[in-house]
Scaffold this motif. Sequence first.
Motif, short mmCIF file in Angstrom:
data_model
loop_
_atom_site.label_atom_id
_atom_site.label_comp_id
_atom_site.label_asym_id
_atom_site.label_seq_id
_atom_site.Cartn_x
_atom_site.Cartn_y
_atom_site.Cartn_z
N GLY A 32 -0.29 -0.84 -11.72
CA GLY A 32 -0.07 -2.12 -11.08
C GLY A 32 1.23 -2.24 -10.31
N ARG A 33 1.89 -1.11 -10.07
CA ARG A 33 3.15 -1.15 -9.31
C ARG A 33 2.89 -1.22 -7.82
NH1 ARG A 33 5.55 3.61 -9.88
NH2 ARG A 33 4.04 4.64 -11.25
N ILE A 34 1.66 -1.00 -7.43
CA ILE A 34 1.27 -1.02 -6.02
C ILE A 34 -0.15 -1.59 -5.96
CG2 ILE A 34 0.07 1.18 -5.60
CD1 ILE A 34 3.25 0.24 -3.79
N ASP A 35 -0.51 -2.24 -4.88
CA ASP A 35 -1.83 -2.88 -4.80
C ASP A 35 -2.94 -1.91 -4.42
OD1 ASP A 35 -1.00 -5.66 -5.30
OD2 ASP A 35 0.09 -5.44 -3.41
N ALA A 36 -2.61 -0.92 -3.61
CA ALA A 36 -3.60 0.07 -3.19
C ALA A 36 -2.88 1.36 -2.83
CB ALA A 36 -4.42 -0.43 -2.01
N GLY A 37 -3.61 2.44 -2.88
CA GLY A 37 -3.00 3.73 -2.55
C GLY A 37 -3.89 4.53 -1.62
N MET A 44 5.46 7.47 -0.91
CA MET A 44 5.77 8.17 -2.16
C MET A 44 5.00 9.48 -2.21
SD MET A 44 3.74 5.96 -5.13
CE MET A 44 4.75 4.52 -4.90
N PRO A 45 5.49 10.47 -2.98
CA PRO A 45 4.75 11.74 -3.11
C PRO A 45 3.31 11.49 -3.54
CG PRO A 45 6.93 11.93 -4.09
CD PRO A 45 6.74 10.47 -3.76
N PHE A 46 2.39 12.26 -2.96
CA PHE A 46 0.97 11.95 -3.16
C PHE A 46 0.57 11.96 -4.63
CE2 PHE A 46 0.54 16.57 -3.02
CZ PHE A 46 -0.50 16.82 -3.89
N HIS A 47 1.22 12.83 -5.45
CA HIS A 47 0.82 12.90 -6.86
C HIS A 47 1.31 11.71 -7.68
CE1 HIS A 47 4.83 14.82 -6.75
NE2 HIS A 47 4.97 14.36 -7.97
N GLU A 48 2.16 10.86 -7.10
CA GLU A 48 2.64 9.67 -7.81
C GLU A 48 1.84 8.42 -7.46
OE1 GLU A 48 6.79 9.06 -7.14
OE2 GLU A 48 7.37 11.09 -7.77
N ILE A 49 0.98 8.52 -6.45
CA ILE A 49 0.31 7.33 -5.94
C ILE A 49 -0.71 6.77 -6.93
CG2 ILE A 49 -1.25 6.46 -4.16
CD1 ILE A 49 0.22 8.22 -2.14
N PRO A 54 -1.02 7.08 -10.27
CA PRO A 54 -0.40 6.40 -11.42
C PRO A 54 0.20 5.05 -11.04
CG PRO A 54 0.17 8.71 -11.43
CD PRO A 54 -0.52 8.46 -10.12
N ALA A 55 0.78 4.95 -9.83
CA ALA A 55 1.39 3.69 -9.40
C ALA A 55 0.33 2.59 -9.22
CB ALA A 55 2.16 3.89 -8.10
N VAL A 56 -0.83 2.96 -8.68
CA VAL A 56 -1.92 1.98 -8.53
C VAL A 56 -2.45 1.60 -9.91
CG1 VAL A 56 -4.19 1.53 -7.53
CG2 VAL A 56 -2.52 2.88 -6.25
N ARG A 57 -2.67 2.58 -10.75
CA ARG A 57 -3.19 2.35 -12.10
C ARG A 57 -2.29 1.40 -12.89
NH1 ARG A 57 -2.27 7.39 -15.52
NH2 ARG A 57 -0.17 6.50 -15.31
N VAL A 96 0.84 -1.19 0.00
CA VAL A 96 0.00 0.00 0.00
C VAL A 96 0.88 1.24 0.00
CG1 VAL A 96 -1.81 1.27 1.21
CG2 VAL A 96 -1.81 -1.24 1.28
N ALA A 97 0.62 2.16 -0.92
CA ALA A 97 1.36 3.42 -0.98
C ALA A 97 0.68 4.46 -0.12
CB ALA A 97 1.45 3.92 -2.42
N VAL A 98 1.48 5.21 0.63
CA VAL A 98 0.96 6.29 1.48
C VAL A 98 1.81 7.54 1.24
CG1 VAL A 98 0.16 4.65 3.22
CG2 VAL A 98 2.41 5.72 3.48
#
Length: 276
Positions: A143-148, A131-136, A138-141, A100-102
């Motif tokens: 598939g680099r992260i499961d949830a943001g 990670m910076p909030f504006h990168e979260i 795109p990372a979820v979209r 999970v990205a925060v």
Amino acid sequence: MNIAFSPCPNDTFVFHAWVHGLIPGAPELNVSYADIDVTNHWAADGIGPEVLKISYAALPWVLKDYALIPCGGALGRGCGPLVLTLSDSRDPASLSGKRVAVPSERSTAYLLFRLWAAQNVPGGVGEIVVMPFHEIMPAVRDGRIDAGLVIHEARFTYPSYGLSMMADMGSWWEQDTGLPIPLGAIIAKRTLDAKAIADWTRASVRYAWAHPEQSQSYVLSHAQEMSPDVAKQHIDLYVNEFTENLGDDGFAAIEALLVRAAKENLVPPVDPKLLR
């Protein structure tokens, strides 16, 4: 006077009048624009400006050196962080063991997420990635992260990334406590006149409300390509009665968040007397 706050529309809206010399008697401001994760660390390390906007979650580490200014910050209802996923599942159990990205580990968003997950995610989540909030999104979209866990204008823009909301941390908090959500705080070095800073900040808030058109170009120049409509939604959501004055409900919300987080060993214990 040196001050640091984010380039987000609510902060630039609130401080526009003071920054532009429109508050009688207020000192000239030298502004540093920085993400809240940066200002959290500046305050904790004692290297930042005399006045900063930080997360309420970072208060326990800085209250001995900084006083909480009872206005100018972000606290309200219906404005909580969201947990987003690429699937349309609303089952929190699906986050068990996932990445999970925060936006920060010293953010209210993170504390709310951890408190929510303790109640709703069996066995807890797996890896937390900051990670910076504006990168979260795109990372979820991608598939680099499961949830943001997202904040700010992402509340309004996440559908454009093809994402779905699993849970609203604000709705959960309000239903669980009946209190508003404490997000961002204005703090000042205890060597300064906190009452004067509060008076100047409150005057700047009131000026912004009385003359919203005057701050528009300043707000949009720092809004990271945000549309005027989204910037207005952002301001309408985060600049409210608690921005003018925390009041009893505001202070109760802050104490509730920090006491609960301390019980989960997420933050050091706080002496409530230092909050007022």
